[in-house]
Design a protein around this motif. Structure first.
Motif, PDB file in Angstrom:
ATOM      1  N   LEU A   1       0.782  -0.975  -0.280  1.00 20.08           N
ATOM      2  CA  LEU A   1       0.041   0.653  -0.141  1.00 20.08           C
ATOM      3  C   LEU A   1       1.039   1.506   0.360  1.00 20.08           C
ATOM      4  CD1 LEU A   1      -3.089   1.715  -0.389  1.00 20.08           C
ATOM      5  CD2 LEU A   1      -2.783   1.438   3.073  1.00 20.08           C
ATOM      6  N   VAL A   2       0.621   1.745  -0.891  1.00 21.55           N
ATOM      7  CA  VAL A   2       1.919   3.581  -1.240  1.00 21.55           C
ATOM      8  C   VAL A   2       0.905   4.505  -1.164  1.00 21.55           C
ATOM      9  CG1 VAL A   2       3.461   4.425  -2.632  1.00 21.55           C
ATOM     10  CG2 VAL A   2       3.254   1.915  -2.692  1.00 21.55           C
ATOM     11  N   ASP A   3       0.500   5.351  -0.488  1.00 22.44           N
ATOM     12  CA  ASP A   3       0.048   6.216   0.527  1.00 22.44           C
ATOM     13  C   ASP A   3      -0.124   7.375   1.594  1.00 22.44           C
ATOM     14  OD1 ASP A   3      -2.446   7.969   0.669  1.00 22.44           O
ATOM     15  OD2 ASP A   3      -3.713   7.294  -0.624  1.00 22.44           O
ATOM     16  N   ASP A   4       0.996   8.455   0.734  1.00 24.28           N
ATOM     17  CA  ASP A   4       0.860   9.346   1.889  1.00 24.28           C
ATOM     18  C   ASP A   4      -0.124   9.632   3.478  1.00 24.28           C
ATOM     19  OD1 ASP A   4      -0.394  11.105   0.650  1.00 24.28           O
ATOM     20  OD2 ASP A   4       0.662  13.029   0.867  1.00 24.28           O
ATOM     21  N   ASP A   5      -1.313   9.563   3.376  1.00 25.65           N
ATOM     22  CA  ASP A   5      -2.046   9.838   4.596  1.00 25.65           C
ATOM     23  C   ASP A   5      -2.016   8.243   5.417  1.00 25.65           C
ATOM     24  OD1 ASP A   5      -4.023  10.036   5.808  1.00 25.65           O
ATOM     25  OD2 ASP A   5      -5.566  10.553   4.251  1.00 25.65           O
ATOM     26  N   SER A   6      -1.288   8.513   6.602  1.00 23.14           N
ATOM     27  CA  SER A   6      -0.636   7.426   7.539  1.00 23.14           C
ATOM     28  C   SER A   6      -1.907   7.109   8.474  1.00 23.14           C
ATOM     29  CB  SER A   6       0.096   8.618   8.361  1.00 23.14           C
ATOM     30  OG  SER A   6      -0.709   9.507   8.740  1.00 23.14           O
TER      31      SER A   6
ATOM     32  N   VAL B   1      -2.545   7.758  -6.033  1.00 26.36           N
ATOM     33  CA  VAL B   1      -2.183   8.797  -7.490  1.00 26.36           C
ATOM     34  C   VAL B   1      -1.415  10.172  -6.983  1.00 26.36           C
ATOM     35  CG1 VAL B   1      -2.840  10.739  -9.520  1.00 26.36           C
ATOM     36  CG2 VAL B   1      -3.704   7.828  -9.140  1.00 26.36           C
ATOM     37  N   MET B   2      -2.102  10.911  -5.408  1.00 21.47           N
ATOM     38  CA  MET B   2      -1.649  12.248  -5.058  1.00 21.47           C
ATOM     39  C   MET B   2      -0.563  11.594  -4.283  1.00 21.47           C
ATOM     40  SD  MET B   2      -3.030  14.831  -6.842  1.00 21.47           S
ATOM     41  CE  MET B   2      -2.667  15.886  -5.460  1.00 21.47           C
ATOM     42  N   LEU B   3       0.705  12.027  -4.171  1.00 20.92           N
ATOM     43  CA  LEU B   3       1.794  11.508  -3.141  1.00 20.92           C
ATOM     44  C   LEU B   3       3.251  12.526  -3.677  1.00 20.92           C
ATOM     45  CD1 LEU B   3       2.454   8.167  -4.384  1.00 20.92           C
ATOM     46  CD2 LEU B   3       1.462   8.934  -2.119  1.00 20.92           C
ATOM     47  N   PRO B   4       3.699  13.227  -2.417  1.00 24.08           N
ATOM     48  CA  PRO B   4       4.769  14.164  -1.953  1.00 24.08           C
ATOM     49  C   PRO B   4       5.576  13.691  -3.516  1.00 24.08           C
ATOM     50  CG  PRO B   4       4.291  12.886  -0.116  1.00 24.08           C
ATOM     51  CD  PRO B   4       3.716  12.374  -1.358  1.00 24.08           C
ATOM     52  N   ARG B   5       6.350  14.737  -3.672  1.00 20.89           N
ATOM     53  CA  ARG B   5       7.642  15.088  -4.716  1.00 20.89           C
ATOM     54  C   ARG B   5       7.699  13.372  -5.638  1.00 20.89           C
ATOM     55  NH1 ARG B   5      10.018  13.652   0.352  1.00 20.89           N
ATOM     56  NH2 ARG B   5       9.734  11.193   0.105  1.00 20.89           N
ATOM     57  N   GLN B   6       6.979  12.179  -5.924  1.00 21.78           N
ATOM     58  CA  GLN B   6       7.412  11.324  -7.225  1.00 21.78           C
ATOM     59  C   GLN B   6       5.549  10.939  -6.756  1.00 21.78           C
ATOM     60  OE1 GLN B   6      10.339   8.558  -8.126  1.00 21.78           O
ATOM     61  NE2 GLN B   6       8.634   7.400  -8.079  1.00 21.78           N
ATOM     62  N   SER B   7       4.498  11.511  -7.972  1.00 23.18           N
ATOM     63  CA  SER B   7       3.541  11.230  -7.636  1.00 23.18           C
ATOM     64  C   SER B   7       3.253   9.906  -8.211  1.00 23.18           C
ATOM     65  CB  SER B   7       3.573  12.424  -9.221  1.00 23.18           C
ATOM     66  OG  SER B   7       3.379  12.016 -10.249  1.00 23.18           O
TER      67      SER B   7
ATOM     68  N   THR C   1       5.251   7.340   0.474  1.00 23.93           N
ATOM     69  CA  THR C   1       6.442   8.550  -0.416  1.00 23.93           C
ATOM     70  C   THR C   1       6.710   7.250  -1.783  1.00 23.93           C
ATOM     71  OG1 THR C   1       8.604   7.246  -0.020  1.00 23.93           O
ATOM     72  CG2 THR C   1       7.673   9.607   0.818  1.00 23.93           C
ATOM     73  N   GLY C   2       6.669   7.635  -3.176  1.00 21.65           N
ATOM     74  CA  GLY C   2       6.449   6.657  -4.467  1.00 21.65           C
ATOM     75  C   GLY C   2       8.379   6.201  -4.839  1.00 21.65           C
ATOM     76  N   GLU C   3       9.393   7.323  -3.592  1.00 21.22           N
ATOM     77  CA  GLU C   3      10.482   6.126  -4.136  1.00 21.22           C
ATOM     78  C   GLU C   3      10.162   5.311  -3.548  1.00 21.22           C
ATOM     79  OE1 GLU C   3      10.893  10.445  -4.983  1.00 21.22           O
ATOM     80  OE2 GLU C   3       9.656   9.902  -3.582  1.00 21.22           O
TER      81      GLU C   3
END
Length: 229
Positions: A6-11, A53-59, A33-35
Motif C-alpha cells: 500500500l503506497v499512500d502518504d495519508d498515514s 495518485v497524489m503522492l509528495p515529490r514523486q507522483s 512515498t513514491g520512491e
C-alpha cells in the motif's frame, strides 16, 4: 496470506485500510512515498500494489511508470473522484484498475480480489493448458506469458486477458461489452474508456502491420478484432 503493498502518504488512511485488509486475510505493508513504493514493489514478494495518485515529490503516475519499466505486478490506483485524466493516464501506463477516493474498504477488497482472480486464472470457458497461436502471436494462458514474433511480449494482467479473448476470436469482431465480461469479469459501464486505453497500449506493443494498419482493428462504437494474418 496475500501480500499487498500500500503506497499512500495519508498515514491515518493507510492504518485504517491495513487493519481492514488484515481482517480479510491480506498481509499489508505500507509505505508513504513514491520512491519507497518503487523500491518495495520491485524488491518485495508482493502479489499486488495499491498506489495513490497524489503522492509528495514523486507522483503516483511517475511511480507507476517506474514500476512498469521493470515489473508487470498488478497495480490498483487510488484516484481523486471525478479526475478522469489521472485514470486515463494511469491505465495507459499499465494500471490494472482504479478506485476513486474516498472509497469504502469493502469496495477496495472487492477490486483487489477481482484483479487477483483475473491474473491467476483464465476465464472459465478457456482451456488453461492450451497454447493459443495466432500468426506471430503465441499466448500461454497457464503461465500468462506471451511471445510476439518469437520474442517475449511484456503485458499487464488486463492486457493479457484482453489479448487472449481477441486471439481466441481472431478474425471476428468482439464487442466491447463481450470483451469486458470475458476478460475483466464485469459489464462495461457507460462512458468507461478502460477497454480503449488498454487496447491502445497493446497496439503500441505489437506495432503496425506491413500496410501500416494496426494488428487490432476497431469498429467505432462496436468493438475490436485481432487480424490473424
Amino acid at each position: 496470506m496475500v501480500k499487498v503493498l500500500l503506497v499512500d502518504d495519508d498515514s491515518e488512511l493507510t492504518a485504517m485500510l491495513s487493519e481492514y485488509l488484515a481482517q480479510e486475510s491480506f498481509d499489508v505493508h505500507a509505505v508513504h512515498t513514491g520512491e519507497e513504493g518503487v523500491t518495495a514493489a520491485l524488491g518485495g514478494d508482493y502479489a499486488i500494489v495499491v498506489l495513490d495518485v497524489m503522492l509528495p515529490r514523486q507522483s503516483g503516475i511517475e511511480t507507476l511508470r517506474r514500476i512498469r519499466q521493470n515489473s508487470a505486478i498488478p497495480v490498483l490506483m487510488l484516484t481523486a473522484r471525478g479526475d478522469n485524466i489521472d485514470r486515463i493516464v494511469g491505465l495507459d501506463l499499465g494500471a490494472d484498475d482504479y478506485v476513486p477516493k474516498p472509497c469504502t474498504p469493502g469496495e477496495l477488497v472487492a477490486r483487489l480480489r477481482a484483479i487477483l482472480r483475473r491474473v491467476s486464472s483464465p476465464a472459465p470457458d478457456f482451456l488453461p493448458s492450451a497454447t493459443v497461436q495466432v500468426g506471430h502471436l503465441t499466448l500461454c494462458p497457464a503461465s500468462r506469458t506471451a511471445l510476439w514474433r518469437g520474442a517475449p511480449l511484456e503485458l499487464t494482467g488486463i492486457e493479457f486477458s484482453l489479448l487472449e479473448v481477441l486471439a481466441r476470436s481472431a478474425g471476428h469482431l468482439v464487442s466491447k461489452q463481450d470483451l469486458s465480461l470475458r476478460a475483466l469479469g464485469r459489464p462495461l459501464a457507460p462512458f468507461d474508456r478502460r477497454i480503449d486505453v488498454h487496447i491502445s497500449s497493446i497496439r503500441q506493443k505489437l506495432g503496425a502491420r506491413d500496410d501500416g494498419r494496426p494488428w487490432i482493428q476497431s469498429v467505432r462504437g462496436q468493438g475490436y478484432q485481432l487480424v490473424s494474418a
